[in-house]
Design an enzyme around this catalytic site. Structure first.
Site, PDB file in Angstrom:
ATOM      1  N   GLU A   1     -83.718  39.588  23.484  1.00  0.00           N
ATOM      2  CA  GLU A   1     -82.829  40.666  23.923  1.00  0.00           C
ATOM      3  C   GLU A   1     -83.344  41.314  25.202  1.00  0.00           C
ATOM      4  O   GLU A   1     -84.339  42.039  25.183  1.00  0.00           O
ATOM      5  CB  GLU A   1     -82.707  41.742  22.838  1.00  0.00           C
TER       6      GLU A   1
ATOM      7  N   GLU B   1     -74.898  48.855  17.908  1.00  0.00           N
ATOM      8  CA  GLU B   1     -76.175  49.530  18.141  1.00  0.00           C
ATOM      9  C   GLU B   1     -75.961  50.690  19.099  1.00  0.00           C
ATOM     10  O   GLU B   1     -76.358  50.656  20.252  1.00  0.00           O
ATOM     11  CB  GLU B   1     -77.202  48.533  18.692  1.00  0.00           C
TER      12      GLU B   1
END
Length: 248
Positions: free
Chosen positions: A157, A216
């Protein structure tokens, strides 16, 4: 003759329980709350403080799937946020990976985010980039061997170094797991900001993206109160399931 119009692939959303449903103290309570809100899947950064057997039971009871966890962050008191790219910490990374794999197997999770970590604050990014990149590649190769044997997928990520974390090592985009939040304040996708998520979702559908989309973001108020954007998406999906035909 009438022909069926091909439907875009419907998107699947996972509640990130490190960000959503923080009104509830325990991870298991958040799983329950996510299920009641309509989610079928969750993800969480570091679930390790919750017994795996306990989490597995609450997931099963609610018909939920856990789709991603992170490797341990390292020493958070020292500002560490992952160990994958940190030179001289190969052993610590491998120990953390072993813990993550063991936990993931216990709860039925098939994806692990292999955290790269931060550039040490006392060092210049340009001076350590090559060494950190070499370290990260070595650790990714090691992890790939481990995860392939377990039939798991390793994820990376990139984190925005201008807004979110100026010290995180991996800061350029790569193909992989998708997570969403509005920019620049990291609130709900339909809150005021720079990203047109209606366009993004439509594009992901057309591309046939079949993974989960991790929610998120930091709710501006109550988590459930801020889920209007998701309820609208689900409602539109239900409407699109009605029979559609075209003449040719």
């Amino acid at each position: 003759m009438p022909v069926a119009v091909p439907m875009p692939y419907p998107l699947r959303f996972a509640a990130n329980l490190s960000w959503l449903f923080l009104e509830f103290e325990s991870l298991c309570q958040r799983v329950e709350a996510a299920a009641q809100a309509g989610f079928k899947a969750v993800e969480v950064a570091w679930p390790y403080d919750t017994e795996a057997t306990q989490l597995k039971e609450v997931l099963k009871r609610n018909g939920m799937e856990i789709v991603m966890i992170n490797t341990p962050p390292g020493n958070k008191a020292k500002g560490e946020l992952g160990l994958g790219a940190l030179p001289m910490q190969h052993a610590e990374f491998r120990t953390g990976l072993e813990s993550a794999v063991k936990y993931a197997k216990a709860v039925g999770c098939k994806q692990i985010h292999l955290m790269a970590g931060r550039v040490p604050v006392d060092l210049d990014r340009t001076s350590v980039t090559k060494e950190m990149e070499t370290t990260f590649i070595e650790n990714l190769k090691y992890a790939a061997d481990i995860l392939s044997k377990e039939e798991m997928l390793g994820l990376i990520e990139p984190i925005n170094s201008r807004i979110t974390d100026p010290y995180y090592f991996l800061n350029t985009p790569h193909q992989g797991h998708v997570q969403i939040a509005q920019a620049p304040n990291r609130n709900e996708p339909d809150s005021p900001g720079e990203i047109n998520y209606s366009y993004i979702f439509s594009l992901l559908e057309k591309l046939g993206y079949q993974g989960y989309i991790g929610c998120e973001y930091s709710p501006k108020g109550g988590t459930v109160d801020g889920l209007g954007w998701l309820r609208s998406y689900w409602t539109n999906q239900d409407a699109r399931k009605l029979p559609v035909s075209a003449k040719c």
